[in-house]
Design an enzyme around this catalytic site. Structure first.
Site, PDB file in Angstrom:
ATOM      1  N   ALA A  17      44.337 -88.588   6.273  1.00  0.00           N
ATOM      2  CA  ALA A  17      43.644 -87.293   6.112  1.00  0.00           C
ATOM      3  C   ALA A  17      43.855 -86.757   4.694  1.00  0.00           C
ATOM      4  O   ALA A  17      42.903 -86.329   4.032  1.00  0.00           O
ATOM      5  CB  ALA A  17      44.158 -86.298   7.146  1.00  0.00           C
ATOM      6  N   GLN A  62      50.414 -85.018  10.498  1.00  0.00           N
ATOM      7  CA  GLN A  62      50.914 -85.467   9.194  1.00  0.00           C
ATOM      8  C   GLN A  62      50.211 -86.747   8.718  1.00  0.00           C
ATOM      9  O   GLN A  62      50.828 -87.604   8.081  1.00  0.00           O
ATOM     10  CB  GLN A  62      52.429 -85.680   9.262  1.00  0.00           C
ATOM     11  N   SER A  63      48.938 -86.856   9.003  1.00  0.00           N
ATOM     12  CA  SER A  63      48.169 -88.048   8.633  1.00  0.00           C
ATOM     13  C   SER A  63      48.103 -88.252   7.116  1.00  0.00           C
ATOM     14  O   SER A  63      47.670 -87.359   6.378  1.00  0.00           O
ATOM     15  CB  SER A  63      46.746 -87.899   9.191  1.00  0.00           C
ATOM     16  N   ASN A  64      48.522 -89.431   6.665  1.00  0.00           N
ATOM     17  CA  ASN A  64      48.361 -89.793   5.247  1.00  0.00           C
ATOM     18  C   ASN A  64      46.894 -90.072   4.937  1.00  0.00           C
ATOM     19  O   ASN A  64      46.415 -89.793   3.842  1.00  0.00           O
ATOM     20  CB  ASN A  64      49.169 -91.050   4.929  1.00  0.00           C
TER      21      ASN A  64
END
Ligand SMILES: *Cc1c(COP(=O)(O)O)cnc(C)c1O
Length: 337
Positions: free
Chosen positions: A88, A84-86
């Site tokens: 990315a 859930q990387s912001n």
């Protein structure tokens, strides 16, 4: 005695930059929350409103990181993060805007049970912004990395951005933000002694503390550890970035002024705590401002707790930087009361 003339080092001002964010972001007082707590006036720097790809702090870093990729003629970008990387998500959108191929290597590292964790929230947005996603277990990350590097033509053939965008160049986005904050403080007529924010890959904290020191602004940058099981790791990362900044952007008139705030991580990265949930709910109800469960919510909790502990005795103003992350709400709507 006039005001000393201060500016950012020329080595910094000469860096190429592409415009992605809508700047400056607002600095606003949270008066109902401040009154409820009975401490200093809390000012919120709204970097959740950087105005691109749902906002967040990575947009400022990408303005420098992707300008360099363009200057080098690179056509593809590879970067890394948790599922859930912001970072990315913001990189995927920025690549779309600039016509670059975006490759994301995402690793499963958060034991958060939600049926949409690997499909919704930021993950869905990565797809919508057209990124090519490789999702692997932690132990498969290096073989997957080797395969991607070969596929993209070898090291140097593409732009590789570390997790969180926290290379020395990436910190430039927050060096520039420091100048924005100094102007905000002057406009608001305040002289806060401390700024709080969520710290993980340390690029935001390194940028702010370098920039504020370069501008001779006496503000302690308090990074709330939201990632490292041992806060000393965050300190090491910060020191490494600071050495790189001095090499690349030039020496400083004073040492960067920072603190690492530990004790608010809870069971681990990506896992919200009950006290953090209460802080998020309180701010939502009193201010209509939403913090995220992975990063900014932990920084908010730390600040509220420090007010209760009397840390700001004699200080009339304190600043909290909202770093974004609210896209993750789509996969944190379970187990919430
Ligand atoms: C990445 C991120 C942070 C941490 O910033 P670093 O520069 O990695 O320390 C804080 N908040 C949000 C919402 C983020 O996505």
């Amino acid at each position: 005695m006039g005001t000393p003339v201060v500016s950012l080092p020329a080595t910094f001002e000469g860096l190429p930059r592409v415009e992605l964010a809508t700047l400056p972001t607002p600095l606003m007082p949270l008066d109902r929350l401040s009154e409820e707590l009975g401490g200093p006036r809390i000012w919120l720097k709204r970097d959740d409103l950087t105005g691109f790809a749902l906002g967040g702090n990575k947009v400022r870093k990408l303005e420098y990181l992707l300008a360099e990729a363009q200057a080098l003629g690179q056509k593809a970008v590879l970067t890394f993060g948790a599922v859930q990387s912001n970072h990315a998500r913001q990189t995927a959108a920025a690549c779309a805007r600039l016509g670059l191929d975006c490759h994301l290597l995402l690793t499963r590292r958060v034991p958060w049970a939600h049926p949409g964790y690997e499909r919704g929230g930021n993950r869905l947005l990565d797809e919508l912004y057209g990124a090519a996603v490789t999702l692997v277990d932690l132990e498969d990350a290096w073989p997957a990395y080797d395969r991607l590097v070969t596929e993209l033509g070898g090291v140097g053939a593409f732009c590789e951005i570390p997790a969180g965008g926290s290379s020395v160049l990436g910190t430039a986005g927050y060096v520039r933000a420091a100048a924005e904050l100094v102007a905000d403080f002057a406009a608001a007529g305040i002289a806060p002694a401390r700024l709080y924010h969520a710290s993980a890959s340390a690029g935001t904290q390194a940028g702010l503390s370098y920039g504020l020191a370069a501008l001779a602004a006496p503000v302690t940058v308090c990074g709330v550890n939201v990632y490292h099981p041992n806060s000393l790791r965050l300190r090491e990362r910060l020191r490494t970035l600071q050495r790189g900044q001095i090499e690349r952007f030039g020496p400083l008139p004073a040492l960067p002024d920072f603190e690492i705030v530990g004790g608010y991580l809870g069971p681990g990265y990506g896992l919200p705590t009950p006290a953090e949930r209460a802080a998020i709910a309180l701010c939502a109800r009193l201010e209509g401002v939403l913090f995220d469960p992975v990063y900014s919510g932990k920084a908010l909790h730390a600040l509220l707790d420090h007010v209760a502990l009397g840390v700001f005795e004699g200080e009339s103003d304190v600043v909290l930087l909202h770093s974004g992350g609210t896209a993750a709400w789509a996969v944190y709507d379970n187990d919430w009361d």
